[in-house]
Design a protein around this motif. Structure first.
Motif, PDB file in Angstrom:
ATOM      1  N   ASN A   1       0.366  -1.468   0.000  1.00  0.00           N
ATOM      2  CA  ASN A   1      -0.040  -0.567  -0.034  1.00  0.00           C
ATOM      3  C   ASN A   1       0.404   1.000   0.346  1.00  0.00           C
ATOM      4  OD1 ASN A   1      -2.726  -1.699  -0.669  1.00  0.00           O
ATOM      5  ND2 ASN A   1      -3.100  -0.357   2.603  1.00  0.00           N
ATOM      6  N   ARG A   2       2.496   0.969   0.651  1.00  0.00           N
ATOM      7  CA  ARG A   2       2.249   2.382   0.850  1.00  0.00           C
ATOM      8  C   ARG A   2       3.556   2.536  -0.340  1.00  0.00           C
ATOM      9  NH1 ARG A   2       5.199   5.493   1.498  1.00  0.00           N
ATOM     10  NH2 ARG A   2       6.941   5.415   2.898  1.00  0.00           N
ATOM     11  N   ASN A   3       3.682   2.011  -1.427  1.00  0.00           N
ATOM     12  CA  ASN A   3       3.904   2.060  -3.067  1.00  0.00           C
ATOM     13  C   ASN A   3       3.017   2.949  -4.112  1.00  0.00           C
ATOM     14  OD1 ASN A   3       6.454   1.166  -1.840  1.00  0.00           O
ATOM     15  ND2 ASN A   3       6.544  -0.556  -2.962  1.00  0.00           N
ATOM     16  N   LEU A   4       3.736   3.114  -4.997  1.00  0.00           N
ATOM     17  CA  LEU A   4       2.790   4.221  -5.699  1.00  0.00           C
ATOM     18  C   LEU A   4       3.018   3.552  -7.096  1.00  0.00           C
ATOM     19  CD1 LEU A   4       5.182   7.567  -6.070  1.00  0.00           C
ATOM     20  CD2 LEU A   4       3.064   7.473  -4.390  1.00  0.00           C
ATOM     21  N   THR A   5       1.251   3.790  -7.130  1.00  0.00           N
ATOM     22  CA  THR A   5       0.639   3.075  -9.279  1.00  0.00           C
ATOM     23  C   THR A   5       1.916   3.949  -9.865  1.00  0.00           C
ATOM     24  OG1 THR A   5      -1.076   5.540  -9.561  1.00  0.00           O
ATOM     25  CG2 THR A   5      -0.955   2.457  -7.912  1.00  0.00           C
TER      26      THR A   5
END
Length: 306
Positions: free
Chosen positions: A201-205
């Motif tokens: 969840n903490r990473n970026l799309t």
């Protein structure tokens, strides 16, 4: 080599342990950064999700005052920077540059007037949320998928009126797109990796990264083992960097290692060990790209946005 890091929790850790920047037990110390030519670090005051209201503001004030007093003890080696001129002065006088940020908008205690007060105290960047929900909106782990509140949107506008940088690391995806709609200036994700490479969840799309880059913002590669994936931190980080570069991020990728605030991979144990990642970037993408990622992109961003 030069090194500009967008995020560490060292200021908070030295406050909690009543230690200093010359201590031996931290990932970022004066000694561990001596090897770099130019060195700049954004030091965050972290607001835990258990802190809300006036106690959160008071905690920020206590940590930031302690940190600035610590810098004064070492004024010959490190300079507290509030302006682009400060960054240039640090370089010209061969000192390290320190910038101050807040990690968690709960520090504002729901009071828009505290944006200006934080700016006066030297804050030049604010991470809108930590993982949970606060007065500004929902973090990436709060569960209900909410975005920014009305107060959160007003805070983004107020911050940008002061040229205080908006940071979307830890923010929910809906909150991210609220920022993208409200913001009139470039914004950043100071310590976030690629969700396409490591699905947390903490990473970026890809769409989020592209939006930041398109608007002139930057994204700092986080060295947290759980966000990188893979056994080798350097090898995993190169995958995230390569993915972002493939999205047109040559001038948008930087470093935000999250030192003193995360569990690190075995091959990275502090600021001094980041020479390994620099070497890996040189080998995979060339020295010019390595210099941009490790210093130039972040330096140019702050010169133009604070």
């Amino acid at each position: 080599m030069d090194y500009f890091d967008l995020h560490c929790d060292t200021a908070t850790e030295i406050y909690k342990k009543k230690s200093g920047l010359d201590g031996e037990d931290f990932n970022v110390t004066l000694q561990k950064t001596d090897a770099y030519g130019r060195f700049a670090q954004v030091f965050a005051v972290w607001i835990d999700d258990s802190l809300r209201g006036e106690p959160a503001w008071e905690y920020f004030c206590n940590v930031s005052d302690y940190f600035k007093n610590e810098i004064k003890k070492h004024t010959g080696r490190i300079l507290f920077c509030r302006t682009p001129g400060g960054l240039r002065e640090a370089y010209g006088t061969k000192r390290k540059a320190a910038l101050l940020s807040i990690e968690g908008g709960a520090a504002l205690a729901g009071n828009i007037g505290n944006v200006g007060k934080a700016y006066e105290k030297g804050v030049r960047l604010l991470t809108l949320t930590w993982n949970g929900k606060c007065e500004l909106g929902c973090g990436c782990m709060c569960g209900d998928g909410g975005g920014l509140t009305g107060f959160g949107k007003d805070t983004v506008r107020e911050m940008q009126s002061f040229n205080m940088v908006v940071d979307v690391s830890h923010l929910s995806e809906k909150g991210f797109w609220d920022v993208a709609r409200v913001a009139k200036r470039p914004f950043t994700a100071t310590h976030s990796d690629s969700k396409a490479v490591c699905k947390v969840n903490r990473n970026l799309t890809d769409a989020q990264f592209t939006e930041i880059a398109r608007g002139g913002g930057i994204v700092g590669i986080n060295m947290c083992a759980g966000f990188l994936g893979g056994a080798s931190g350097v090898e995993a980080a190169l995958k995230h960097i390569g993915h972002f570069l493939g999205l047109g991020g040559e001038k948008a990728v930087a470093v935000g290692a999250d030192f003193d605030g995360c569990t690190l991979p075995a091959d990275i144990n502090g600021a001094d060990s980041m020479v390994k990642l620099y070497g890996g970037i040189c080998g995979s993408f060339g020295k010019e790209t390595a210099d941009d990622i490790f210093y130039n992109n972040a330096y140019n961003f702050f010169i133009n946005n604070i």
